[in-house]
Motif scaffolding. Structure first.
Motif, PDB file in Angstrom:
ATOM      1  N   THR A 164       0.825  -1.205   0.000  1.00  0.00           N
ATOM      2  CA  THR A 164       0.000   0.000   0.000  1.00  0.00           C
ATOM      3  C   THR A 164       0.865   1.263   0.000  1.00  0.00           C
ATOM      4  O   THR A 164       1.862   1.338   0.708  1.00  0.00           O
ATOM      5  CB  THR A 164      -0.905   0.032   1.245  1.00  0.00           C
ATOM      6  N   ILE A 165       0.430   2.250  -0.802  1.00  0.00           N
ATOM      7  CA  ILE A 165       1.046   3.573  -0.812  1.00  0.00           C
ATOM      8  C   ILE A 165      -0.054   4.569  -0.489  1.00  0.00           C
ATOM      9  O   ILE A 165      -1.106   4.561  -1.138  1.00  0.00           O
ATOM     10  CB  ILE A 165       1.658   3.917  -2.179  1.00  0.00           C
ATOM     11  N   GLU A 166       0.170   5.416   0.517  1.00  0.00           N
ATOM     12  CA  GLU A 166      -0.779   6.467   0.877  1.00  0.00           C
ATOM     13  C   GLU A 166      -0.090   7.808   0.676  1.00  0.00           C
ATOM     14  O   GLU A 166       0.949   8.070   1.265  1.00  0.00           O
ATOM     15  CB  GLU A 166      -1.242   6.318   2.328  1.00  0.00           C
ATOM     16  N   HIS A 167      -0.681   8.629  -0.179  1.00  0.00           N
ATOM     17  CA  HIS A 167      -0.111   9.927  -0.527  1.00  0.00           C
ATOM     18  C   HIS A 167      -1.179  10.987  -0.312  1.00  0.00           C
ATOM     19  O   HIS A 167      -2.294  10.859  -0.819  1.00  0.00           O
ATOM     20  CB  HIS A 167       0.335   9.889  -1.996  1.00  0.00           C
ATOM     21  N   GLU A 168      -0.854  12.025   0.457  1.00  0.00           N
ATOM     22  CA  GLU A 168      -1.807  13.102   0.702  1.00  0.00           C
ATOM     23  C   GLU A 168      -1.094  14.434   0.554  1.00  0.00           C
ATOM     24  O   GLU A 168      -0.015  14.644   1.113  1.00  0.00           O
ATOM     25  CB  GLU A 168      -2.407  12.988   2.098  1.00  0.00           C
ATOM     26  N   TYR A 169      -1.700  15.333  -0.225  1.00  0.00           N
ATOM     27  CA  TYR A 169      -1.125  16.660  -0.419  1.00  0.00           C
ATOM     28  C   TYR A 169      -2.254  17.639  -0.694  1.00  0.00           C
ATOM     29  O   TYR A 169      -3.071  17.405  -1.604  1.00  0.00           O
ATOM     30  CB  TYR A 169      -0.121  16.646  -1.576  1.00  0.00           C
ATOM     31  N   VAL A 195      -5.922  16.343  -0.852  1.00  0.00           N
ATOM     32  CA  VAL A 195      -6.206  15.292  -1.830  1.00  0.00           C
ATOM     33  C   VAL A 195      -5.440  14.049  -1.390  1.00  0.00           C
ATOM     34  O   VAL A 195      -4.216  14.074  -1.254  1.00  0.00           O
ATOM     35  CB  VAL A 195      -5.775  15.701  -3.257  1.00  0.00           C
ATOM     36  N   LYS A 196      -6.165  12.967  -1.138  1.00  0.00           N
ATOM     37  CA  LYS A 196      -5.540  11.743  -0.643  1.00  0.00           C
ATOM     38  C   LYS A 196      -5.677  10.632  -1.690  1.00  0.00           C
ATOM     39  O   LYS A 196      -6.753  10.428  -2.243  1.00  0.00           O
ATOM     40  CB  LYS A 196      -6.200  11.296   0.658  1.00  0.00           C
ATOM     41  N   THR A 197      -4.574   9.937  -1.944  1.00  0.00           N
ATOM     42  CA  THR A 197      -4.547   8.820  -2.875  1.00  0.00           C
ATOM     43  C   THR A 197      -4.048   7.592  -2.136  1.00  0.00           C
ATOM     44  O   THR A 197      -3.032   7.653  -1.440  1.00  0.00           O
ATOM     45  CB  THR A 197      -3.603   9.113  -4.057  1.00  0.00           C
ATOM     46  N   VAL A 198      -4.762   6.484  -2.279  1.00  0.00           N
ATOM     47  CA  VAL A 198      -4.334   5.214  -1.704  1.00  0.00           C
ATOM     48  C   VAL A 198      -4.325   4.189  -2.828  1.00  0.00           C
ATOM     49  O   VAL A 198      -5.301   4.053  -3.562  1.00  0.00           O
ATOM     50  CB  VAL A 198      -5.279   4.749  -0.575  1.00  0.00           C
ATOM     51  N   THR A 199      -3.214   3.497  -2.979  1.00  0.00           N
ATOM     52  CA  THR A 199      -3.104   2.488  -4.027  1.00  0.00           C
ATOM     53  C   THR A 199      -2.320   1.294  -3.509  1.00  0.00           C
ATOM     54  O   THR A 199      -1.554   1.408  -2.558  1.00  0.00           O
ATOM     55  CB  THR A 199      -2.446   3.078  -5.290  1.00  0.00           C
TER      56      THR A 199
END
Length: 70
Positions: A22-27, A30-34
């Protein structure tokens, strides 16, 4: 368990879970989880930094951090 990945300027780029992929990116709200499969690649570009995550096997990510001039 999530661990922090920083960019070449020492800022938080994302969080990864090595076992699940899992990669969790938030900026800026806006949050992206893949979930990245083994052999997959994920690129995060922010300002002049580029952070490349590669899932090399089922237990770890490889991280390349660069900074562009432009």
């Amino acid at each position: 368990m999530l661990r922090e990945i920083t960019d070449s300027k020492g800022r938080c780029a994302c969080y990864v879970d090595d076992l699940i992929g899992t990669i969790e990116h938030e900026y800026r709200k806006v949050k992206t989880v893949t979930i990245l499969p083994v052999g997959g690649e994920y690129v995060i570009k922010r300002d002049t930094t580029v952070t490349i995550l590669r899932r090399v096997d089922s237990r770890r990510f490889e991280v390349d951090k660069t900074e562009s001039v432009a």
